[in-house]
Design a protein around this motif. Structure first.
Motif, short mmCIF file in Angstrom:
data_model
loop_
_atom_site.label_atom_id
_atom_site.label_comp_id
_atom_site.label_asym_id
_atom_site.label_seq_id
_atom_site.Cartn_x
_atom_site.Cartn_y
_atom_site.Cartn_z
N ALA A 246 0.83 -1.21 0.00
CA ALA A 246 0.00 0.00 0.00
C ALA A 246 0.86 1.26 0.00
N ARG A 247 1.98 1.22 0.75
CA ARG A 247 2.88 2.37 0.78
C ARG A 247 3.49 2.61 -0.60
N ASN A 248 3.95 1.55 -1.25
CA ASN A 248 4.56 1.71 -2.58
C ASN A 248 3.58 2.29 -3.57
N LYS A 249 2.34 1.86 -3.49
CA LYS A 249 1.30 2.39 -4.38
C LYS A 249 1.06 3.87 -4.10
N LEU A 250 0.98 4.21 -2.81
CA LEU A 250 0.78 5.61 -2.43
C LEU A 250 1.97 6.46 -2.83
N GLU A 251 3.18 5.90 -2.73
CA GLU A 251 4.40 6.64 -3.07
C GLU A 251 4.45 6.93 -4.56
N ARG A 252 4.07 5.95 -5.38
CA ARG A 252 4.04 6.18 -6.83
C ARG A 252 3.04 7.28 -7.19
N LYS A 253 1.90 7.25 -6.52
CA LYS A 253 0.87 8.27 -6.76
C LYS A 253 1.37 9.65 -6.35
N LEU A 254 2.05 9.70 -5.19
CA LEU A 254 2.59 10.98 -4.71
C LEU A 254 3.63 11.54 -5.66
N LEU A 255 4.56 10.69 -6.12
CA LEU A 255 5.61 11.15 -7.02
C LEU A 255 5.05 11.62 -8.35
N LEU A 256 4.04 10.92 -8.87
CA LEU A 256 3.42 11.33 -10.13
C LEU A 256 2.77 12.70 -9.97
N LYS A 257 2.07 12.89 -8.88
CA LYS A 257 1.42 14.17 -8.62
C LYS A 257 2.46 15.29 -8.48
N LEU A 258 3.52 15.00 -7.76
CA LEU A 258 4.59 15.98 -7.57
C LEU A 258 5.25 16.34 -8.89
N ASP A 259 5.59 15.32 -9.68
CA ASP A 259 6.28 15.57 -10.95
C ASP A 259 5.44 16.44 -11.88
N LEU A 260 4.14 16.22 -11.89
CA LEU A 260 3.26 17.01 -12.74
C LEU A 260 3.25 18.47 -12.30
N HIS A 261 3.19 18.69 -11.00
CA HIS A 261 3.18 20.07 -10.48
C HIS A 261 4.55 20.73 -10.63
N MET A 262 5.61 19.97 -10.36
CA MET A 262 6.96 20.51 -10.45
C MET A 262 7.38 20.82 -11.89
#
Length: 484
Positions: free
Chosen positions: A34-50
């Motif tokens: 669950a953490r790995n899935k949440l981490e991938r989602k977080l990084l994708l969201k961050l990369d799009l904003h960054m």
């Protein structure tokens, strides 16, 4: 025999103990999967904003370097003589140096880069556009000074923002993407300039083409800056569009990476204490000198239109020839930084890039052959990746506390601008069209950077051995290590 209750000797954890500990660490996120899935989602969201930072950096450098693209017309209309054009380039970095450290300290204090960076961008866009109304050297000098003063907020602020979100195994790739904005601006800024200067040279609305160059590019900067407010993230503790789980994971990732979380900042004395930590660390000053040598070696960046002009083509073609070397440099940097992240190695990658740049300079010194000199520009442009990796190395070397890291980024970036001030005078027109003296200075800068890189690597290697020894003596698990 019963165990001695006073025996404090460390006990080696069993495999089961380690696995249980890992499960406990990730339990708050629902387990490892669950953490790995949440981490991938977080990084994708961050990369799009960054990703908005890349566009901001493109416009940052376009507004900074458009004076080089307009050099011929601007020099004629403003009646510039002798070293006055070089002074227009160098005065930018005087304002740039003055604002770096205060800006990043203020950004760390308010914790709102989504408002602060776009606000600075709006102001520098307006100043850039105002360059088009100048009628003499003094007017142009003032706009260049204040342009540097306002642009100083962006780069150290952007790197600091990235370092607040990404781990040491991720940050090199992200900073490389940010720097690709710089290289893309060098490539397509010249293409845009060639189009404006060639097609608006008739004096539309009684304005010279070079003036329209500043009006158009400055207006574009202001427009994008307003859009940026709604896209950029703030810091993990202050970003509103994160879920509670994403916020906790973002903070946890940073704590795991360097051993302490950003939320402990206020307990350690705030940004004044961070300033003290930064200026008392000799590594900061060593890296500042190293980066200055790199910047002198990269001084050709602002003069690429001048160097392509020595190939013997007309002004429009010369500007168009600027693009391919920088497109190649962006691709090379992207791949090279990715490999550096994967191997967790910085110094060797930096040195190889600098060596390739030295080869390019030697080719330019030895021949006036058009094809050979154009190939040399490709080799010199890719050496920009060494500076990209140096910036990444800084974030690994000065990981925490955040207040120290903020000052380190800005202080190093400010001091290295002394290399840009000196570099503005490296490419004197009196040394053209061969520019052999200029290329010799570039080689000296690269050699100095390589030597200082090796010394820094050896020092960090020694510090890692010291950390390992302390952990073994105290029975602790392996913690933070400096990236070499």
């Amino acid at each position: 025999m019963a165990p001695d209750p006073f025996d404090t000797a460390p006990i080696s954890p069993s495999k089961e103990h380690v696995e249980c500990k890992e499960l406990d660490v990730d339990a708050e996120f629902g387990g490892i999967k669950a953490r790995n899935k949440l981490e991938r989602k977080l990084l994708l969201k961050l990369d799009l904003h960054m990703s908005m930072l890349v566009l901001m950096y493109i416009l940052n450098f376009i507004d900074r370097n458009n004076v080089s693209a307009a050099r011929t017309q601007l020099t004629t209309d403003l009646h510039l003589e002798g070293p006055q054009f070089a002074t227009l380039l160098s005065i930018f970095f005087v304002g740039y140096v003055m604002m770096q450290v205060p800006s990043n300290m203020f950004l760390n204090y308010i914790g709102k880069p989504s408002l602060y960076l776009p606000a600075c961008m709006v102001i520098w866009g307006v100043i850039s556009a105002l360059t088009g109304i100048t009628t003499n050297f003094v007017g142009a000098l003032l706009t260049r000074f204040f342009l540097g003063f306002m642009q100083a907020a962006f780069f150290p602020g952007a790197v600091f923002l990235i370092s607040k979100w990404y781990k040491s195994t991720e940050i090199g790739f992200r900073i490389a993407i940010l720097f690709c904005g710089n290289m893309i601006s060098n490539a397509f800024g010249a293409v845009i300039a060639s189009g404006i200067l060639a097609n608006m040279d008739g004096g539309i609305r009684a304005q010279a083409a070079w003036r329209w160059l500043f009006y158009i590019e400055g207006s574009l900067t202001v427009t994008i800056a307003i859009m940026t407010v709604f896209v950029l993230p703030d810091f993990p503790m202050t970003t509103k569009w994160l879920t509670d789980d994403e916020r906790r994971l973002a903070l946890k990732r940073m704590e795991e990476d360097v051993g302490v979380g950003d939320q402990l900042e206020t307990e350690n004395g705030g940004f004044s204490y961070g300033f003290y930590l930064a200026i008392s660390d000799w590594k900061v000053w060593w890296i500042a000198i190293l980066s200055t040598a790199q910047v002198v070696a990269l001084s050709s960046l602002a003069y690429f239109p001048t160097l392509t002009a020595t190939l013997g083509y007309n002004p429009t073609t010369s500007l168009l020839l600027v693009a391919p070397p920088w497109i190649y440099a962006a691709i090379f940097t992207f791949v090279w930084a990715r490999h550096s992240d994967k191997t967790q190695e910085r110094s060797l990658h930096m040195s190889i890039s600098s060596l390739i740049g030295i080869i390019g300079s030697l080719v330019s010194i030895c021949t006036m052959n058009t094809a050979a000199r154009y190939l040399a520009l490709f080799l010199m442009a890719q050496s920009h990746s060494s500076h990209v990796l140096m910036t990444t190395w800084e974030s690994n070397t000065f990981a925490r506390p955040p207040s120290k890291r903020a000052v380190c980024f800005s202080l190093i970036n400010a001091l290295q601008q002394l290399g840009n001030i000196a570099g503005s005078y490296v490419w004197s027109v009196n040394w053209g069209p061969t520019y052999r003296y200029s290329y010799t200075i570039v080689i000296a800068g690269n050699v100095t950077a390589i030597m200082m890189t090796w010394i820094l690597r050896q020092h960090l290697k020694t510090l890692n051995k010291k950390l390992e020894k302390e952990e073994q003596e105290q029975g602790k698990e392996e913690g933070f290590r400096y990236v070499l």
